[in-house]
Enzyme design. Structure first.
Site, PDB file in Angstrom:
ATOM      1  N   ARG A  73      36.249  33.859  46.100  1.00  0.00           N
ATOM      2  CA  ARG A  73      36.656  33.855  47.497  1.00  0.00           C
ATOM      3  C   ARG A  73      35.698  33.014  48.352  1.00  0.00           C
ATOM      4  NH1 ARG A  73      37.082  39.697  48.031  1.00  0.00           N
ATOM      5  NH2 ARG A  73      38.765  39.665  46.544  1.00  0.00           N
ATOM      6  N   CYS A  94      39.670  55.424  35.572  1.00  0.00           N
ATOM      7  CA  CYS A  94      39.711  56.708  36.285  1.00  0.00           C
ATOM      8  C   CYS A  94      41.114  57.309  36.275  1.00  0.00           C
ATOM      9  CB  CYS A  94      39.255  56.524  37.725  1.00  0.00           C
ATOM     10  SG  CYS A  94      37.824  55.441  37.905  1.00  0.00           S
ATOM     11  N   ASP A  97      28.388  49.828  34.942  1.00  0.00           N
ATOM     12  CA  ASP A  97      27.859  50.887  34.084  1.00  0.00           C
ATOM     13  C   ASP A  97      26.670  50.450  33.238  1.00  0.00           C
ATOM     14  OD1 ASP A  97      29.905  52.453  34.999  1.00  0.00           O
ATOM     15  OD2 ASP A  97      30.889  52.736  33.057  1.00  0.00           O
ATOM     16  N   ARG A 123      23.887  75.816  58.047  1.00  0.00           N
ATOM     17  CA  ARG A 123      23.363  76.833  58.975  1.00  0.00           C
ATOM     18  C   ARG A 123      22.577  77.885  58.222  1.00  0.00           C
ATOM     19  NH1 ARG A 123      27.996  79.786  62.057  1.00  0.00           N
ATOM     20  NH2 ARG A 123      28.030  80.984  60.146  1.00  0.00           N
TER      21      ARG A 123
HETATM   22  C1  FAD Z   1      38.554  58.750  31.736  1.00  0.00           C
HETATM   23  C2  FAD Z   1      37.661  58.170  32.781  1.00  0.00           C
HETATM   24  C3  FAD Z   1      37.753  58.622  34.090  1.00  0.00           C
HETATM   25  C4  FAD Z   1      36.910  58.096  35.072  1.00  0.00           C
HETATM   26  N1  FAD Z   1      37.006  58.559  36.355  1.00  0.00           N
HETATM   27  C5  FAD Z   1      36.210  58.047  37.320  1.00  0.00           C
HETATM   28  C6  FAD Z   1      36.333  58.488  38.661  1.00  0.00           C
HETATM   29  O1  FAD Z   1      37.181  59.352  38.976  1.00  0.00           O
HETATM   30  N2  FAD Z   1      35.518  57.947  39.602  1.00  0.00           N
HETATM   31  C7  FAD Z   1      34.591  56.961  39.295  1.00  0.00           C
HETATM   32  O2  FAD Z   1      33.882  56.470  40.186  1.00  0.00           O
HETATM   33  N3  FAD Z   1      34.466  56.526  38.012  1.00  0.00           N
HETATM   34  C8  FAD Z   1      35.242  57.039  37.033  1.00  0.00           C
HETATM   35  N4  FAD Z   1      35.133  56.591  35.743  1.00  0.00           N
HETATM   36  C9  FAD Z   1      34.091  55.587  35.425  1.00  0.00           C
HETATM   37  C10 FAD Z   1      34.564  54.175  35.722  1.00  0.00           C
HETATM   38  O3  FAD Z   1      35.768  53.921  35.058  1.00  0.00           O
HETATM   39  C11 FAD Z   1      33.491  53.204  35.266  1.00  0.00           C
HETATM   40  O4  FAD Z   1      32.286  53.513  35.922  1.00  0.00           O
HETATM   41  C12 FAD Z   1      33.863  51.769  35.584  1.00  0.00           C
HETATM   42  O5  FAD Z   1      35.012  51.390  34.868  1.00  0.00           O
HETATM   43  C13 FAD Z   1      32.706  50.840  35.223  1.00  0.00           C
HETATM   44  O6  FAD Z   1      33.101  49.525  35.394  1.00  0.00           O
HETATM   45  P1  FAD Z   1      32.356  48.380  34.590  1.00  0.00           P
HETATM   46  O7  FAD Z   1      33.039  47.114  34.965  1.00  0.00           O
HETATM   47  O8  FAD Z   1      30.907  48.490  34.762  1.00  0.00           O
HETATM   48  O9  FAD Z   1      32.603  48.741  33.044  1.00  0.00           O
HETATM   49  P2  FAD Z   1      33.950  48.902  32.223  1.00  0.00           P
HETATM   50  O10 FAD Z   1      35.053  49.412  33.052  1.00  0.00           O
HETATM   51  O11 FAD Z   1      33.596  49.642  30.993  1.00  0.00           O
HETATM   52  O12 FAD Z   1      34.300  47.399  31.842  1.00  0.00           O
HETATM   53  C14 FAD Z   1      33.504  46.665  30.971  1.00  0.00           C
HETATM   54  C15 FAD Z   1      34.408  45.657  30.311  1.00  0.00           C
HETATM   55  O13 FAD Z   1      33.618  44.765  29.571  1.00  0.00           O
HETATM   56  C16 FAD Z   1      34.270  44.460  28.361  1.00  0.00           C
HETATM   57  N5  FAD Z   1      33.212  44.009  27.456  1.00  0.00           N
HETATM   58  C17 FAD Z   1      32.141  44.706  27.032  1.00  0.00           C
HETATM   59  N6  FAD Z   1      31.345  43.959  26.256  1.00  0.00           N
HETATM   60  C18 FAD Z   1      31.942  42.744  26.191  1.00  0.00           C
HETATM   61  C19 FAD Z   1      31.599  41.525  25.543  1.00  0.00           C
HETATM   62  N7  FAD Z   1      30.482  41.409  24.815  1.00  0.00           N
HETATM   63  N8  FAD Z   1      32.427  40.463  25.675  1.00  0.00           N
HETATM   64  C20 FAD Z   1      33.583  40.561  26.429  1.00  0.00           C
HETATM   65  N9  FAD Z   1      33.949  41.687  27.054  1.00  0.00           N
HETATM   66  C21 FAD Z   1      33.129  42.765  26.949  1.00  0.00           C
HETATM   67  C22 FAD Z   1      34.955  45.747  27.963  1.00  0.00           C
HETATM   68  O14 FAD Z   1      36.053  45.515  27.105  1.00  0.00           O
HETATM   69  C23 FAD Z   1      35.378  46.294  29.321  1.00  0.00           C
HETATM   70  O15 FAD Z   1      36.700  45.933  29.674  1.00  0.00           O
HETATM   71  C24 FAD Z   1      35.971  57.092  34.736  1.00  0.00           C
HETATM   72  C25 FAD Z   1      35.872  56.625  33.420  1.00  0.00           C
HETATM   73  C26 FAD Z   1      36.708  57.162  32.454  1.00  0.00           C
HETATM   74  C27 FAD Z   1      36.591  56.656  31.038  1.00  0.00           C
END
Ligand code: FAD
Length: 456
Positions: A23, A46, A289, A448
């Site tokens: 963007r 989530c 994460d 309180r």
């Molecule tokens: C069932 C469930 C419920 C959840 N509920 C909540 C909620 O209610 N509220 C909340 O705040 N959070 C929630 N979370 C947590 C939230 O989903 C994660 O914190 C969030 O998705 C993190 O985002 P991210 O991009 O850091 O990692 P991820 O979402 O894990 O994405 C990382 C991506 O990197 C890719 N990847 C990894 N290594 C490589 C590599 N070497 N090369 C290419 N690709 C790669 C993976 O395939 C993945 O798609 C939940 C998680 C789960 C599993």
């Protein structure tokens, strides 16, 4: 000259960074390439429990932005492509397509590591049996849902291993589908990010739903039938017959790629970054994460895997990569969840965490109602606050109740963020009308009480 941004990981953190950078910089200034080893981008993990449970019918509803949409916005998304190495000297990554052994070497000027987290999967006998599901990415949710459909409705039990929020949400999903459900939890209470007294309320709520809850018990093995499918969970002195298992044992930051590339890992196990999301290597950023972040109350580095942080951190990195100066403000551990009609929330530090962090604490717990007591639909809510006994500063809060309970935590989270005392919080001008709260909202009552009787 056109610079090149490479993003590893195509979900919340990575694509927030990519989209923000896109963007803010034209295609002439910046090429943006995102590698994702799976098939989806910008999906809501989530939402998986609600897809499995049936309240969300269409998996596509969980995709905030598809690869095609990102491409239309000028981001070169490469699906089914894993980044297997980072060379920070050569400023390249090595990528490998899922379907081939051929590798390509891709240059970068800036790199965002957004590899997420890895679910804990203990090496127990039988763990590889069919029917044992981890739930992390969208594909896991699709596999779990398909398996449930394939085994059909029946009297067999499903077992959820782990009583954290993911375990609870999946237990709800299975319960909503009419399955008999057992949760096995190693700790004394489910939701061990709560204090034991608040966790006990959650335990009562779970059992009240007819879900079996076994606490203080570790799973030791999985029995497997002759077809290679899970047949039972062995835990303590119990062998729990079942035909499906969901693992909800928590996650660890996925840092191997970064570590191997020479990027510094912090003491809590996540990639170390500063508030601008810059790592120890110039031009290499990390978000989501996989990173550790600053806890504003304990003042310690922590890894807390939540989508809210990943989105904000991605935005910060995207701004900084394109010449801006944004900061991620840290975390205070705010989280909400529910199991059926029961809502659970926490923020800041619980008693144990506050003592560990060196605070002399005072606590107060109150019971109130979510609406005026006489108003139809009013239900009980319990609010607990943890304060600094020396100056009354609010350090943490927990809420267990029904509809309208959990999101009250946001008031207390805002108060903690701004270092308010319980004395000041009880004065807050919060909204009141009988359908929404008693005249003294439960969070004000808790503050309180803490202000009046700082110790219990
Ligand atoms: C069932 C469930 C419920 C959840 N509920 C909540 C909620 O209610 N509220 C909340 O705040 N959070 C929630 N979370 C947590 C939230 O989903 C994660 O914190 C969030 O998705 C993190 O985002 P991210 O991009 O850091 O990692 P991820 O979402 O894990 O994405 C990382 C991506 O990197 C890719 N990847 C990894 N290594 C490589 C590599 N070497 N090369 C290419 N690709 C790669 C993976 O395939 C993945 O798609 C939940 C998680 C789960 C599993």
């Amino acid at each position: 000259m056109t610079r090149r941004l490479v993003v590893v990981g195509g979900d919340a953190g990575g694509m927030s960074a990519a989209a923000q950078a896109r963007r803010r910089a034209s295609a002439d200034e910046l090429e943006v390439v995102a590698f994702e080893r799976g098939n989806y981008t910008s999906y809501s993990a989530c939402g998986i429990p609600y897809f499995v449970g049936g309240s969300v019918k269409d998996i596509d509803a969980l995709i905030a932005r598809s690869p095609e949409e990102h491409r239309a916005n000028g981001i070169d998304v490469r699906l089914e492509t894993e980044v297997v190495a980072i060379d920070v000297e050569a400023r390249t990554v090595t990528a490998r397509g899922r379907a081939s052994v051929a590798e390509t070497v891709e240059p970068f000027d800036d790199l965002v590591i957004a590899t997420g987290s890895t679910p804990v999967r203990p090496n127990l006998p039988g763990i590889h049996a069919r029917g044992i599901h981890g739930v992390q990415h969208l594909g896991d949710g699709i596999d779990l849902q398909a398996d449930l459909v394939a085994i059909g409705d029946g009297p067999e039990r499903c077992v959820v291993v782990g009583g954290g929020y993911v375990g609870l949400e999946l237990a709800e999903a299975l319960h909503d589908r009419g399955r008999a459900v057992t949760i096995v939890e190693a700790a004394a209470q489910p939701m061990d990010t709560l204090d034991p007294d608040m966790g006990a309320l959650v335990a009562d709520a779970i059992r009240g739903l007819g879900i079996e809850l076994i606490t203080g018990t570790r799973v030791e093995a999985f029995d497997v039938d002759t077809d290679g499918r899970v047949a039972a969970v062995v835990a303590g002195h119990r062998t729990i017959a079942c035909n499906l298992v969901v693992l909800g044992l928590g996650v660890a930051p996925s840092v191997q790629l970064a570590r191997d590339g020479g990027v510094r890992i912090g003491p809590s196990g996540g990639i170390a970054t500063d508030a601008r999301m810059a790592t120890s290597v110039a031009g290499v950023w990390a978000v989501g994460d996989c990173v550790e972040t600053h806890h504003r109350v304990s003042n310690r580095p922590v890894t807390i895997a939540l989508g809210t942080h990943a989105n904000k951190q991605g935005k910060v990195a995207g701004i900084n990569i394109t010449g801006g100066d944004a900061r991620f403000g840290g975390v205070i551990g705010t989280a909400v969840t529910k199991i059926c009609a029961h809502e659970v929330a926490r923020t800041g530090l619980n008693e144990r965490e506050a003592v560990d962090a060196g605070f002399d604490i005072a606590t107060a717990t109150i019971e109130s109602t979510t609406r005026a007591g006489y108003f139809p639909g009013a239900t009980a809510v319990t609010v607990k606050v943890v304060a600094d006994a020396t100056n009354g500063r609010l350090l943490g809060a927990q809420i267990v109740g029904r509809e309208g309970a959990a999101k009250r935590i946001d008031v207390l989270a805002t108060a903690i963020w701004n270092e308010m005392t319980v004395e000041a919080i009880q004065q807050l001008d919060l909204g009141y009308a009988p359908p929404f709260s008693p005249v003294w909202d439960p969070v004000l009552v808790a503050a309180r009480k803490a202000a009046a009787e700082p110790t219990e």
